[in-house]
Motif scaffolding. Structure first.
Motif, mmCIF file in Angstrom:
data_model
loop_
_atom_site.group_PDB
_atom_site.id
_atom_site.type_symbol
_atom_site.label_atom_id
_atom_site.label_comp_id
_atom_site.label_asym_id
_atom_site.label_seq_id
_atom_site.Cartn_x
_atom_site.Cartn_y
_atom_site.Cartn_z
ATOM 1 N N GLY A 27 5.772 2.272 -2.134
ATOM 2 C CA GLY A 27 6.130 1.403 -1.372
ATOM 3 C C GLY A 27 5.560 1.164 -0.095
ATOM 4 N N VAL A 28 5.020 -0.003 0.382
ATOM 5 C CA VAL A 28 4.265 -0.173 1.606
ATOM 6 C C VAL A 28 5.323 -1.049 2.475
ATOM 7 C CG1 VAL A 28 2.325 -0.939 2.812
ATOM 8 C CG2 VAL A 28 1.892 0.006 0.574
ATOM 9 N N ASP A 29 5.393 -0.949 3.685
ATOM 10 C CA ASP A 29 6.065 -1.773 4.502
ATOM 11 C C ASP A 29 5.911 -1.214 5.936
ATOM 12 O OD1 ASP A 29 8.460 -3.800 3.680
ATOM 13 O OD2 ASP A 29 8.611 -3.201 5.737
ATOM 14 N N THR A 30 6.370 -2.092 6.907
ATOM 15 C CA THR A 30 6.077 -1.713 8.326
ATOM 16 C C THR A 30 7.282 -1.474 9.008
ATOM 17 O OG1 THR A 30 6.630 -4.081 8.814
ATOM 18 C CG2 THR A 30 4.193 -3.742 8.633
ATOM 19 N N ASP A 31 8.567 -1.399 8.159
ATOM 20 C CA ASP A 31 9.686 -0.816 8.814
ATOM 21 C C ASP A 31 10.152 0.341 8.137
ATOM 22 O OD1 ASP A 31 13.109 -1.161 8.653
ATOM 23 O OD2 ASP A 31 12.112 -2.363 10.580
ATOM 24 N N PRO B 122 10.205 8.705 -9.121
ATOM 25 C CA PRO B 122 9.502 9.251 -8.010
ATOM 26 C C PRO B 122 8.732 8.021 -7.311
ATOM 27 C CG PRO B 122 8.941 10.042 -10.233
ATOM 28 C CD PRO B 122 9.675 8.958 -10.456
ATOM 29 N N CYS B 123 8.780 8.572 -6.006
ATOM 30 C CA CYS B 123 8.122 7.420 -5.102
ATOM 31 C C CYS B 123 7.513 7.913 -3.909
ATOM 32 C CB CYS B 123 9.276 6.602 -4.473
ATOM 33 S SG CYS B 123 10.428 7.084 -3.272
ATOM 34 N N ARG B 124 6.602 7.259 -3.161
ATOM 35 C CA ARG B 124 6.096 7.615 -1.836
ATOM 36 C C ARG B 124 6.066 6.151 -1.267
ATOM 37 N NH1 ARG B 124 0.386 6.915 -0.927
ATOM 38 N NH2 ARG B 124 -0.295 8.112 1.025
ATOM 39 N N VAL B 125 6.089 6.531 0.137
ATOM 40 C CA VAL B 125 5.873 5.359 1.015
ATOM 41 C C VAL B 125 4.799 5.447 2.003
ATOM 42 C CG1 VAL B 125 8.498 5.117 0.760
ATOM 43 C CG2 VAL B 125 7.633 6.704 2.945
ATOM 44 N N VAL B 126 4.166 4.369 2.463
ATOM 45 C CA VAL B 126 3.055 4.135 3.299
ATOM 46 C C VAL B 126 3.616 3.266 4.496
ATOM 47 C CG1 VAL B 126 0.811 3.234 3.674
ATOM 48 C CG2 VAL B 126 1.628 4.572 1.513
ATOM 49 N N ARG B 127 3.800 3.486 5.794
ATOM 50 C CA ARG B 127 4.048 2.778 6.550
ATOM 51 C C ARG B 127 2.913 2.211 7.361
ATOM 52 N NH1 ARG B 127 7.632 4.038 12.114
ATOM 53 N NH2 ARG B 127 7.974 1.903 12.689
ATOM 54 N N GLY B 128 3.162 0.841 7.208
ATOM 55 C CA GLY B 128 2.079 -0.061 8.204
ATOM 56 C C GLY B 128 1.877 -1.280 7.402
ATOM 57 N N THR B 129 0.711 -2.050 8.013
ATOM 58 C CA THR B 129 0.568 -3.685 7.684
ATOM 59 C C THR B 129 -0.620 -3.465 6.592
ATOM 60 O OG1 THR B 129 1.109 -4.108 9.860
ATOM 61 C CG2 THR B 129 -0.267 -5.864 8.477
ATOM 62 N N TRP B 130 -0.478 -4.276 5.525
ATOM 63 C CA TRP B 130 -1.374 -4.312 4.572
ATOM 64 C C TRP B 130 -2.370 -5.679 4.963
ATOM 65 C CZ3 TRP B 130 -1.920 -1.715 0.052
ATOM 66 C CH2 TRP B 130 -2.568 -2.287 -1.019
ATOM 67 N N PRO B 131 -3.519 -5.458 4.866
ATOM 68 C CA PRO B 131 -4.241 -4.369 4.059
ATOM 69 C C PRO B 131 -4.943 -3.283 5.062
ATOM 70 C CG PRO B 131 -5.723 -6.000 4.489
ATOM 71 C CD PRO B 131 -4.575 -6.676 4.965
ATOM 72 N N ARG B 132 -4.230 -3.391 6.265
ATOM 73 C CA ARG B 132 -4.657 -2.232 7.166
ATOM 74 C C ARG B 132 -4.632 -0.998 6.538
ATOM 75 N NH1 ARG B 132 -2.662 -3.440 12.916
ATOM 76 N NH2 ARG B 132 -3.777 -5.303 12.123
ATOM 77 N N VAL B 133 -3.517 -0.634 5.909
ATOM 78 C CA VAL B 133 -3.189 0.774 5.173
ATOM 79 C C VAL B 133 -3.411 0.698 3.813
ATOM 80 C CG1 VAL B 133 -1.415 1.262 7.099
ATOM 81 C CG2 VAL B 133 -0.773 -0.073 4.850
ATOM 82 N N ALA B 134 -4.226 -0.007 3.307
ATOM 83 C CA ALA B 134 -4.686 -0.128 1.769
ATOM 84 C C ALA B 134 -4.993 1.016 1.327
ATOM 85 C CB ALA B 134 -5.305 -1.285 1.523
ATOM 86 N N GLY B 135 -5.953 1.907 2.279
ATOM 87 C CA GLY B 135 -6.770 2.958 2.051
ATOM 88 C C GLY B 135 -5.795 4.012 1.809
#
Length: 277
Positions: A90-94, A111-124
Protein backbone atom coordinates in the motif's frame (compact mmCIF):
# COMPACT_ATOMS: atom_id res chain seq x y z
CA UNK A 1 -4.28 21.78 -26.17
CA UNK A 2 -2.86 18.35 -25.25
CA UNK A 3 -5.12 16.31 -22.98
CA UNK A 4 -2.48 16.17 -20.23
CA UNK A 5 -2.13 19.97 -20.22
CA UNK A 6 -5.89 20.47 -20.21
CA UNK A 7 -6.16 18.05 -17.27
CA UNK A 8 -3.57 19.98 -15.27
CA UNK A 9 -5.17 23.34 -16.05
CA UNK A 10 -8.60 22.06 -14.99
CA UNK A 11 -7.23 20.89 -11.64
CA UNK A 12 -5.43 24.18 -10.99
CA UNK A 13 -8.76 25.99 -11.22
CA UNK A 14 -9.82 24.24 -7.99
CA UNK A 15 -7.48 26.42 -5.92
CA UNK A 16 -9.56 28.27 -3.32
CA UNK A 17 -9.13 32.07 -3.42
CA UNK A 18 -7.15 33.40 -0.47
CA UNK A 19 -10.00 35.69 0.57
CA UNK A 20 -11.85 32.57 1.74
CA UNK A 21 -9.00 30.52 3.20
CA UNK A 22 -7.79 33.38 5.40
CA UNK A 23 -11.16 33.59 7.12
CA UNK A 24 -10.61 30.35 8.99
CA UNK A 25 -7.71 28.63 10.75
CA UNK A 26 -8.94 25.22 9.54
CA UNK A 27 -7.74 23.76 6.27
CA UNK A 28 -10.48 23.27 3.66
CA UNK A 29 -8.59 20.29 2.23
CA UNK A 30 -10.04 17.92 4.78
CA UNK A 31 -8.85 14.32 4.93
CA UNK A 32 -11.85 12.47 6.43
CA UNK A 33 -10.03 9.40 7.73
CA UNK A 34 -13.17 8.06 9.39
CA UNK A 35 -14.92 7.94 6.02
CA UNK A 36 -12.05 6.02 4.40
CA UNK A 37 -12.10 3.53 7.27
CA UNK A 38 -15.86 2.98 7.06
CA UNK A 39 -15.70 2.53 3.30
CA UNK A 40 -12.91 -0.02 3.61
CA UNK A 41 -14.76 -2.00 6.27
CA UNK A 42 -17.97 -2.02 4.23
CA UNK A 43 -16.24 -3.23 1.07
CA UNK A 44 -14.11 -5.81 2.86
CA UNK A 45 -17.30 -7.27 4.35
CA UNK A 46 -19.24 -7.11 1.10
CA UNK A 47 -17.18 -6.42 -2.04
CA UNK A 48 -19.00 -4.79 -4.92
CA UNK A 49 -18.46 -2.73 -8.03
CA UNK A 50 -16.64 -2.93 -11.33
CA UNK A 51 -13.23 -2.13 -9.82
CA UNK A 52 -13.37 -5.18 -7.58
CA UNK A 53 -14.64 -7.34 -10.45
CA UNK A 54 -11.89 -6.20 -12.82
CA UNK A 55 -9.09 -6.67 -10.29
CA UNK A 56 -10.33 -10.08 -9.24
CA UNK A 57 -10.48 -11.18 -12.89
CA UNK A 58 -6.76 -10.39 -13.18
CA UNK A 59 -6.06 -12.60 -10.16
CA UNK A 60 -7.37 -15.93 -11.38
CA UNK A 61 -3.80 -17.08 -10.79
CA UNK A 62 -2.08 -16.28 -7.47
CA UNK A 63 -0.48 -12.86 -7.51
CA UNK A 64 0.56 -9.70 -5.75
CA UNK A 65 -1.24 -6.36 -5.56
CA UNK A 66 0.06 -2.80 -5.40
CA UNK A 67 -2.50 -0.26 -4.17
CA UNK A 68 -1.56 3.35 -4.95
CA UNK A 69 -3.46 5.74 -2.68
CA UNK A 70 -4.39 2.82 -0.47
CA UNK A 71 -6.00 4.80 2.40
CA UNK A 72 -7.51 2.12 4.66
CA UNK A 73 -7.51 -0.54 1.91
CA UNK A 74 -10.96 -0.18 0.33
CA UNK A 75 -9.71 -1.00 -3.18
CA UNK A 76 -7.26 -3.84 -2.51
CA UNK A 77 -8.27 -5.64 0.69
CA UNK A 78 -11.73 -6.75 -0.53
CA UNK A 79 -9.80 -9.06 -2.88
CA UNK A 80 -8.46 -11.04 0.09
CA UNK A 81 -10.36 -14.27 0.45
CA UNK A 82 -12.05 -13.78 -2.93
CA UNK A 83 -8.88 -14.06 -5.02
CA UNK A 84 -5.48 -15.72 -4.48
CA UNK A 85 -3.67 -12.62 -3.18
CA UNK A 86 -0.15 -13.41 -2.03
CA UNK A 87 0.88 -9.94 -0.86
CA UNK A 88 -0.37 -6.34 -0.92
CA UNK A 89 1.77 -3.21 -0.95
CA UNK A 90 0.00 0.00 0.00
CA UNK A 91 1.25 3.45 -0.98
CA UNK A 92 -0.13 6.59 0.67
CA UNK A 93 1.01 9.92 2.06
CA UNK A 94 -0.92 9.59 5.32
CA UNK A 95 0.68 7.63 8.18
CA UNK A 96 -2.59 7.11 10.07
CA UNK A 97 -4.32 5.66 7.03
CA UNK A 98 -1.36 3.39 6.31
CA UNK A 99 -1.63 2.08 9.87
CA UNK A 100 -5.36 1.52 9.34
CA UNK A 101 -4.53 -0.46 6.19
CA UNK A 102 -1.93 -2.55 8.01
CA UNK A 103 -4.38 -3.40 10.80
CA UNK A 104 -7.03 -4.53 8.35
CA UNK A 105 -4.56 -6.56 6.31
CA UNK A 106 -3.33 -8.30 9.48
CA UNK A 107 -6.91 -9.11 10.52
CA UNK A 108 -7.45 -10.73 7.13
CA UNK A 109 -4.16 -12.62 7.30
CA UNK A 110 -2.81 -10.88 4.21
CA UNK A 111 0.94 -10.16 4.14
CA UNK A 112 1.47 -6.48 3.44
CA UNK A 113 4.02 -3.71 3.20
CA UNK A 114 3.54 0.04 3.22
CA UNK A 115 5.34 2.84 1.41
CA UNK A 116 4.72 6.35 2.63
CA UNK A 117 4.95 9.14 0.09
CA UNK A 118 3.59 10.63 -3.10
CA UNK A 119 3.31 8.56 -6.26
CA UNK A 120 5.30 8.42 -8.52
CA UNK A 121 7.99 10.03 -6.36
CA UNK A 122 8.19 6.89 -4.23
CA UNK A 123 7.57 4.44 -7.06
CA UNK A 124 11.13 3.20 -6.79
CA UNK A 125 10.39 1.96 -3.26
CA UNK A 126 7.47 -0.20 -4.40
CA UNK A 127 7.88 -3.66 -5.87
CA UNK A 128 6.42 -4.55 -9.24
CA UNK A 129 3.10 -6.36 -8.69
CA UNK A 130 0.86 -8.55 -10.78
CA UNK A 131 -2.05 -6.13 -10.41
CA UNK A 132 -1.89 -2.40 -9.65
CA UNK A 133 -5.04 -0.74 -8.33
CA UNK A 134 -5.66 2.95 -7.74
CA UNK A 135 -8.99 4.04 -6.30
CA UNK A 136 -10.19 7.65 -6.41
CA UNK A 137 -6.80 9.32 -6.54
CA UNK A 138 -6.26 10.74 -10.03
CA UNK A 139 -8.25 13.94 -9.42
CA UNK A 140 -5.49 14.88 -6.97
CA UNK A 141 -2.80 14.50 -9.63
CA UNK A 142 -2.04 17.48 -11.86
CA UNK A 143 1.07 15.94 -13.47
CA UNK A 144 -0.87 12.93 -14.66
CA UNK A 145 1.44 11.46 -17.32
CA UNK A 146 4.28 10.25 -15.05
CA UNK A 147 1.69 9.09 -12.52
CA UNK A 148 -0.06 6.87 -15.09
CA UNK A 149 3.14 5.61 -16.69
CA UNK A 150 4.49 4.56 -13.28
CA UNK A 151 1.27 2.64 -12.58
CA UNK A 152 1.67 0.71 -15.83
CA UNK A 153 5.40 0.13 -15.32
CA UNK A 154 4.67 -1.51 -11.95
CA UNK A 155 2.02 -3.93 -13.27
CA UNK A 156 2.79 -7.31 -14.78
CA UNK A 157 -0.82 -8.13 -15.65
CA UNK A 158 -3.25 -5.27 -15.19
CA UNK A 159 -3.76 -1.70 -13.99
CA UNK A 160 -7.21 -0.95 -12.56
CA UNK A 161 -8.10 2.70 -11.85
CA UNK A 162 -11.34 3.93 -10.30
CA UNK A 163 -12.48 7.54 -10.46
CA UNK A 164 -15.69 9.50 -10.12
CA UNK A 165 -17.49 10.35 -13.34
CA UNK A 166 -17.11 14.04 -12.48
CA UNK A 167 -14.62 15.78 -10.22
CA UNK A 168 -15.93 14.86 -6.75
CA UNK A 169 -15.80 18.41 -5.38
CA UNK A 170 -18.44 19.47 -7.88
CA UNK A 171 -20.94 18.05 -5.39
CA UNK A 172 -20.18 21.12 -3.25
CA UNK A 173 -20.53 23.70 -6.04
CA UNK A 174 -24.10 24.62 -5.17
CA UNK A 175 -23.08 25.22 -1.57
CA UNK A 176 -20.13 27.40 -2.56
CA UNK A 177 -22.55 29.56 -4.49
CA UNK A 178 -25.07 29.60 -1.67
CA UNK A 179 -22.60 30.64 1.04
CA UNK A 180 -20.01 32.63 -0.90
CA UNK A 181 -21.48 33.47 -4.31
CA UNK A 182 -18.41 31.78 -5.74
CA UNK A 183 -18.64 29.75 -8.92
CA UNK A 184 -16.43 26.67 -8.81
CA UNK A 185 -15.07 24.60 -11.73
CA UNK A 186 -16.92 21.64 -13.19
CA UNK A 187 -13.97 19.69 -14.54
CA UNK A 188 -12.01 17.65 -15.20
CA UNK A 189 -14.13 14.54 -15.70
CA UNK A 190 -13.57 10.86 -16.31
CA UNK A 191 -13.94 11.56 -20.02
CA UNK A 192 -10.98 13.93 -19.77
CA UNK A 193 -8.97 11.17 -18.07
CA UNK A 194 -9.81 8.81 -20.92
CA UNK A 195 -8.51 11.42 -23.37
CA UNK A 196 -5.29 11.54 -21.36
CA UNK A 197 -4.91 7.76 -21.71
CA UNK A 198 -5.60 8.00 -25.43
CA UNK A 199 -2.91 10.68 -25.78
CA UNK A 200 -0.48 8.37 -23.94
CA UNK A 201 -1.26 5.53 -26.33
CA UNK A 202 -3.02 3.42 -23.69
CA UNK A 203 -5.88 1.24 -24.89
CA UNK A 204 -8.17 0.92 -21.91
CA UNK A 205 -11.35 -0.90 -21.09
CA UNK A 206 -14.02 1.25 -19.45
CA UNK A 207 -16.95 0.38 -17.19
CA UNK A 208 -19.38 3.03 -15.95
CA UNK A 209 -21.32 2.12 -12.83
CA UNK A 210 -23.00 3.48 -9.71
CA UNK A 211 -22.00 2.84 -6.11
CA UNK A 212 -24.92 1.80 -3.87
CA UNK A 213 -25.89 4.39 -1.28
CA UNK A 214 -24.49 3.75 2.18
CA UNK A 215 -23.73 5.78 5.29
CA UNK A 216 -20.13 6.95 4.99
CA UNK A 217 -20.06 8.75 8.34
CA UNK A 218 -21.14 7.43 11.71
CA UNK A 219 -23.32 10.51 12.26
CA UNK A 220 -24.77 13.33 10.22
CA UNK A 221 -22.79 15.68 12.47
CA UNK A 222 -19.53 14.33 11.04
CA UNK A 223 -20.74 15.11 7.52
CA UNK A 224 -21.76 18.62 8.56
CA UNK A 225 -18.37 19.27 10.15
CA UNK A 226 -16.35 18.04 7.17
CA UNK A 227 -18.56 19.94 4.71
CA UNK A 228 -18.34 23.15 6.76
CA UNK A 229 -14.56 23.01 6.77
CA UNK A 230 -14.43 22.29 3.04
CA UNK A 231 -16.51 25.45 2.51
CA UNK A 232 -14.17 27.61 4.65
CA UNK A 233 -16.94 28.31 7.14
CA UNK A 234 -16.40 28.80 10.90
CA UNK A 235 -17.84 26.39 13.50
CA UNK A 236 -20.74 28.72 14.30
CA UNK A 237 -22.08 28.16 10.76
CA UNK A 238 -22.62 24.43 11.34
CA UNK A 239 -26.37 24.91 11.67
CA UNK A 240 -26.51 26.74 8.35
CA UNK A 241 -24.56 23.95 6.66
CA UNK A 242 -26.89 21.35 8.17
CA UNK A 243 -29.90 23.22 6.78
CA UNK A 244 -28.27 23.55 3.37
CA UNK A 245 -27.51 19.82 3.23
CA UNK A 246 -31.14 19.09 4.09
CA UNK A 247 -32.14 21.39 1.24
CA UNK A 248 -30.02 19.29 -1.10
CA UNK A 249 -31.94 16.20 0.00
CA UNK A 250 -29.13 14.64 2.03
CA UNK A 251 -30.57 11.93 4.28
CA UNK A 252 -29.12 12.37 7.80
CA UNK A 253 -29.59 8.65 8.37
CA UNK A 254 -27.31 7.89 5.38
CA UNK A 255 -24.71 10.66 5.45
CA UNK A 256 -22.58 10.52 2.28
CA UNK A 257 -19.17 12.09 1.88
CA UNK A 258 -19.63 15.02 -0.47
CA UNK A 259 -16.28 15.56 -2.06
CA UNK A 260 -14.38 12.26 -1.98
CA UNK A 261 -15.69 10.22 -4.90
CA UNK A 262 -19.42 10.44 -5.51
CA UNK A 263 -21.64 7.54 -6.52
CA UNK A 264 -21.33 7.71 -10.31
CA UNK A 265 -18.02 5.97 -10.97
CA UNK A 266 -15.84 4.84 -13.84
CA UNK A 267 -13.44 1.90 -13.75
CA UNK A 268 -10.64 2.01 -16.30
CA UNK A 269 -8.22 -0.86 -16.83
CA UNK A 270 -5.39 -1.69 -19.18
CA UNK A 271 -2.51 -4.13 -19.59
CA UNK A 272 0.55 -3.60 -17.44
CA UNK A 273 3.87 -2.84 -19.10
CA UNK A 274 6.35 -4.16 -16.55
CA UNK A 275 9.19 -6.21 -18.01
CA UNK A 276 9.71 -7.85 -14.62
CA UNK A 277 8.06 -11.21 -15.28
Amino acid sequence: MPATTEWAESLRRWAIPEEFTRRTAETPWVLPRQMFARRADALIAEPSGATFTEARAALTEPGTVLDVGVAAGATSLPLAGRAPVEHVTGVDTDAELLSAFERRAAALGVPCRVVRGTWPRVAGQAEVADVVVCGNVVYNVADVEPFVRALAAHARRRVVVELAAAHPLTELNELWWRFHRLRRPDGPTAEDFLRVLEQLGIRAEVTRWRRPARAEYATAGELVDVTRRRLCLPPERAGDVEAALAGLGVDPAMPPDLGSSGRDLVTVSWAGSSRDR
